[in-house]
Design a protein around this motif. Sequence first.
Motif, PDB file in Angstrom:
ATOM      1  N   VAL A 132     -34.878  59.169 -22.977  1.00  0.00           N
ATOM      2  CA  VAL A 132     -34.391  60.135 -21.985  1.00  0.00           C
ATOM      3  C   VAL A 132     -32.870  60.013 -21.941  1.00  0.00           C
ATOM      4  N   GLY A 133     -32.240  60.607 -22.930  1.00  0.00           N
ATOM      5  CA  GLY A 133     -30.796  60.483 -23.010  1.00  0.00           C
ATOM      6  C   GLY A 133     -30.221  61.330 -24.107  1.00  0.00           C
ATOM      7  N   TYR A 134     -29.023  60.957 -24.529  1.00  0.00           N
ATOM      8  CA  TYR A 134     -28.270  61.654 -25.568  1.00  0.00           C
ATOM      9  C   TYR A 134     -29.051  61.649 -26.876  1.00  0.00           C
ATOM     10  N   HIS A 135     -29.200  62.808 -27.485  1.00  0.00           N
ATOM     11  CA  HIS A 135     -29.984  63.005 -28.712  1.00  0.00           C
ATOM     12  C   HIS A 135     -31.481  62.792 -28.487  1.00  0.00           C
ATOM     13  N   GLY A 136     -31.891  62.594 -27.238  1.00  0.00           N
ATOM     14  CA  GLY A 136     -33.308  62.502 -26.920  1.00  0.00           C
ATOM     15  C   GLY A 136     -33.752  63.758 -26.196  1.00  0.00           C
ATOM     16  N   THR A 137     -34.393  63.570 -25.050  1.00  0.00           N
ATOM     17  CA  THR A 137     -34.956  64.712 -24.329  1.00  0.00           C
ATOM     18  C   THR A 137     -33.940  65.446 -23.463  1.00  0.00           C
ATOM     19  N   ARG A 138     -32.697  64.949 -23.387  1.00  0.00           N
ATOM     20  CA  ARG A 138     -31.706  65.540 -22.493  1.00  0.00           C
ATOM     21  C   ARG A 138     -30.737  66.492 -23.177  1.00  0.00           C
ATOM     22  N   THR A 139     -30.749  66.535 -24.508  1.00  0.00           N
ATOM     23  CA  THR A 139     -29.787  67.368 -25.215  1.00  0.00           C
ATOM     24  C   THR A 139     -30.491  68.250 -26.236  1.00  0.00           C
ATOM     25  N   GLY A 140     -29.805  69.303 -26.662  1.00  0.00           N
ATOM     26  CA  GLY A 140     -30.390  70.249 -27.601  1.00  0.00           C
ATOM     27  C   GLY A 140     -30.232  69.821 -29.036  1.00  0.00           C
ATOM     28  N   ASP A 141     -30.757  68.651 -29.366  1.00  0.00           N
ATOM     29  CA  ASP A 141     -30.705  68.112 -30.723  1.00  0.00           C
ATOM     30  C   ASP A 141     -32.102  68.123 -31.333  1.00  0.00           C
ATOM     31  N   TYR A 142     -32.167  67.815 -32.621  1.00  0.00           N
ATOM     32  CA  TYR A 142     -33.434  67.847 -33.338  1.00  0.00           C
ATOM     33  C   TYR A 142     -34.429  66.773 -32.895  1.00  0.00           C
ATOM     34  N   ASP A 143     -33.942  65.674 -32.328  1.00  0.00           N
ATOM     35  CA  ASP A 143     -34.717  64.436 -32.320  1.00  0.00           C
ATOM     36  C   ASP A 143     -35.965  64.471 -31.446  1.00  0.00           C
ATOM     37  N   PHE A 370     -44.030  47.968  -9.047  1.00  0.00           N
ATOM     38  CA  PHE A 370     -42.858  47.105  -9.158  1.00  0.00           C
ATOM     39  C   PHE A 370     -42.400  46.923 -10.604  1.00  0.00           C
ATOM     40  N   ILE A 371     -43.331  46.980 -11.552  1.00  0.00           N
ATOM     41  CA  ILE A 371     -42.945  46.892 -12.958  1.00  0.00           C
ATOM     42  C   ILE A 371     -42.069  48.071 -13.355  1.00  0.00           C
ATOM     43  N   PHE A 372     -42.440  49.267 -12.868  1.00  0.00           N
ATOM     44  CA  PHE A 372     -41.724  50.473 -13.265  1.00  0.00           C
ATOM     45  C   PHE A 372     -40.612  50.876 -12.304  1.00  0.00           C
ATOM     46  N   LEU A 373     -40.469  50.173 -11.185  1.00  0.00           N
ATOM     47  CA  LEU A 373     -39.505  50.568 -10.160  1.00  0.00           C
ATOM     48  C   LEU A 373     -38.083  50.628 -10.698  1.00  0.00           C
ATOM     49  N   PHE A 374     -37.593  49.533 -11.284  1.00  0.00           N
ATOM     50  CA  PHE A 374     -36.202  49.483 -11.735  1.00  0.00           C
ATOM     51  C   PHE A 374     -35.953  50.327 -12.987  1.00  0.00           C
ATOM     52  N   PRO A 375     -36.853  50.307 -13.983  1.00  0.00           N
ATOM     53  CA  PRO A 375     -36.634  51.207 -15.127  1.00  0.00           C
ATOM     54  C   PRO A 375     -36.626  52.676 -14.730  1.00  0.00           C
ATOM     55  N   TYR A 376     -37.516  53.046 -13.796  1.00  0.00           N
ATOM     56  CA  TYR A 376     -37.574  54.453 -13.378  1.00  0.00           C
ATOM     57  C   TYR A 376     -36.337  54.822 -12.570  1.00  0.00           C
ATOM     58  N   ARG A 377     -35.915  53.906 -11.714  1.00  0.00           N
ATOM     59  CA  ARG A 377     -34.706  54.162 -10.926  1.00  0.00           C
ATOM     60  C   ARG A 377     -33.487  54.318 -11.842  1.00  0.00           C
ATOM     61  N   ALA A 378     -33.428  53.515 -12.895  1.00  0.00           N
ATOM     62  CA  ALA A 378     -32.315  53.612 -13.840  1.00  0.00           C
ATOM     63  C   ALA A 378     -32.298  54.972 -14.531  1.00  0.00           C
ATOM     64  N   ILE A 379     -33.472  55.493 -14.857  1.00  0.00           N
ATOM     65  CA  ILE A 379     -33.549  56.814 -15.490  1.00  0.00           C
ATOM     66  C   ILE A 379     -33.133  57.903 -14.508  1.00  0.00           C
ATOM     67  N   ILE A 380     -33.596  57.811 -13.270  1.00  0.00           N
ATOM     68  CA  ILE A 380     -33.202  58.803 -12.254  1.00  0.00           C
ATOM     69  C   ILE A 380     -31.694  58.783 -12.051  1.00  0.00           C
ATOM     70  N   ASP A 381     -31.108  57.586 -11.967  1.00  0.00           N
ATOM     71  CA  ASP A 381     -29.649  57.483 -11.838  1.00  0.00           C
ATOM     72  C   ASP A 381     -28.954  58.116 -13.042  1.00  0.00           C
ATOM     73  N   LYS A 382     -29.539  57.926 -14.194  1.00  0.00           N
ATOM     74  CA  LYS A 382     -28.933  58.442 -15.426  1.00  0.00           C
ATOM     75  C   LYS A 382     -28.911  59.961 -15.444  1.00  0.00           C
ATOM     76  N   VAL A 383     -29.983  60.589 -14.977  1.00  0.00           N
ATOM     77  CA  VAL A 383     -30.025  62.055 -15.022  1.00  0.00           C
ATOM     78  C   VAL A 383     -29.354  62.683 -13.800  1.00  0.00           C
ATOM     79  N   TYR A 384     -29.294  61.975 -12.675  1.00  0.00           N
ATOM     80  CA  TYR A 384     -28.599  62.477 -11.492  1.00  0.00           C
ATOM     81  C   TYR A 384     -27.091  62.325 -11.628  1.00  0.00           C
TER      82      TYR A 384
END
Length: 485
Positions: A132-143, A370-384
Motif C-alpha cells: 500500500v504505497g508508491y508503485h503499489g496500490t496507491r499509484t498508477g503504475d503497472y505493479d 492487537f497484532i494488527f493495530l500498529f501495522p494498520y494504524r501505520a497504513i492509515i497514517d501513510k494514506v492520510y
Amino acid sequence: MIKRHLDVLLILFLGILLYFPLFLHLQRMPIYIWDEARLASNAIEMSITNDIIVTHYEGKPDLWNTKPPLLIWMQAGLIKLIGINELAIRLPSAIAGLITCFALFFFLKRHTKNYWFGFIAALVLVTSQGYVGYHGTRTGDYDALLILFITLFSFSFYNYLSIGKIIHFKLFFLYLTLAILTKGIQPLIFLPGLLLIGFLNHKDSGIKFQFKSTVFYSIFCIAVVAGYYFIRETQNPGYLKAVIENELGGRYLKTIESHDHGFTFYYDNILNKQFNYWYLPMFIGVFIGLLNKNTTVKKLSIFCMILTLFYFLVISCAQTKLEWYDLPMFPFMAILCSISIYELFLLVKHIPQFAERLKFNIAPYIILFFIFLFPYRAIIDKVYFPKMYDYNNESIPFILKNLPSEVKTCVICWDNGYGPQINFYITKLSKQNITCYYKYYKDLSPGDVAIASQEYEKEYIEANYKTTLLLERAAAKMYKIENRN
C-alpha cells in the motif's frame, strides 16, 4: 449458531477495514514524475487519438516505455469516463489491490476450509508498507495489476494440481496472458518455480500431465502476446528493437539509471521497510508450515516458499534493482506470515480456561486486534498524511493541483527538459479553461504569474525581478512579476 453469526459479523467488519486504505485519498498527492506520469501521458494521448496499439508521448510513439498497454487501456477508458484526474490514473491499481485481497481470502478458504486464515493473509497484505504505497496500490503504475495476475495464475496452477479441474488449467493461461500484457516478461520469472511445484506434486496428486491442453493453451497465450507485439511493430517500426534493448537483458544484465545495489538490497528492503512489521511472523510461519501435521498447510507453505525464494533470487541477481521489484512476492509472503498468526489464533481459541469461563471466547479476536493495530494504524497514517517522494519534482504539480481559483493564466519555469508530471496538470487545467505554459525563467514579463521550484531559478527570479510572492508549497514558489530590476 450465534457463534457462527459472530464470526460472520467480525468478517464483515474486517472486510470494511480491509479495503478502506486501498481507496482512501487516492487523489491527495499529485502525479509522480517517473513511471506514473509517463503512463498518465500515454493514457491521455490514447484517450484523445483512440490509438489502442501504439502508445504515444508528446505526440510521438513512445519507445521509452515499451510495456504492453493493458493498464493504459484501463486508464484511458477511465479518462473518457471521469475526465483527466488522479483517480482515473490510480483507480485500476486500487481495484487490483482489492481483488488480490479477495483472491487470497477465497483461495485459502477453499483449501483450508476456514475463512479466518484467508482474512489474516489479506490483512497482512493490506498492512504491508510496500504494497500500500508508491508503485503499489496507491499509484498508477503497472505493479498492482501485475501482482493481481501473478497471484491469480499461481493460485490457478495450485488449484489445478489440487483439484484437477480443467477450468483452473485454462484460467492459469488466461491470467498468465493478462500478466504478460501488463508488464512484458516479468511474470515469466514465476514459471520455473511453478514447474518445480508441479514436478514435486504430480505423483501425489494423481493428475496426469495434459500435453495436448498445454500445447493448445500455450499457443493461445503466445499468439495473443505475439500478436500485439507484431501489430505494434508494423505500426511503430523499431518497437521490437526497443523492447529487446529495454527488457530482454538490458535492465537485468546492466545497471540502468544508477540503480546499482548489492545482492542483499531486497532482503534489507523487506526487513526494514516494505514488509517490516511482518518479516518475523513470516519466518516463523515458514518453520510452522514445514513442520505442520496438516498436509494442506504444509503444501501451501512449500508452494509459497518456492515461489518467493525463486523470484527473490532472480531479482537479487539483477544488476538494476528498484525497491518495488519485490512486490510480486508479497501475496505469497502474506500467506507464510498468516500461518504463524493463525496458529496463535487457534491456540488461544482452544485454551480450555477461556472456553470454560467465557460464554463466547473473544480472546483470539482480541489477540488479532492487537497484532494488527500498529501495522494498520501505520497504513492509515501513510494514506492520510502521505509524504513526498521527490521534493523538487513534485512541488510544481502540488501547486498546479491546488491552484488558487483567481489564477486563470500562469507560466511554469522548468529548466529540466523532462516534465510529464507537469504536463499532466497543464492538460488537466486546460479542460477547466486555465492556461498554463512553459517559459524560460530569464524571459519573464511584467504581469506574469510564474511558478518555479529549482533553486537557481528562484534565486535568479528574486534577484532580477520585482516580485510579489503569491504562494509557496514545498520547494515551489508562485510569483507575480511586477517588473524587471
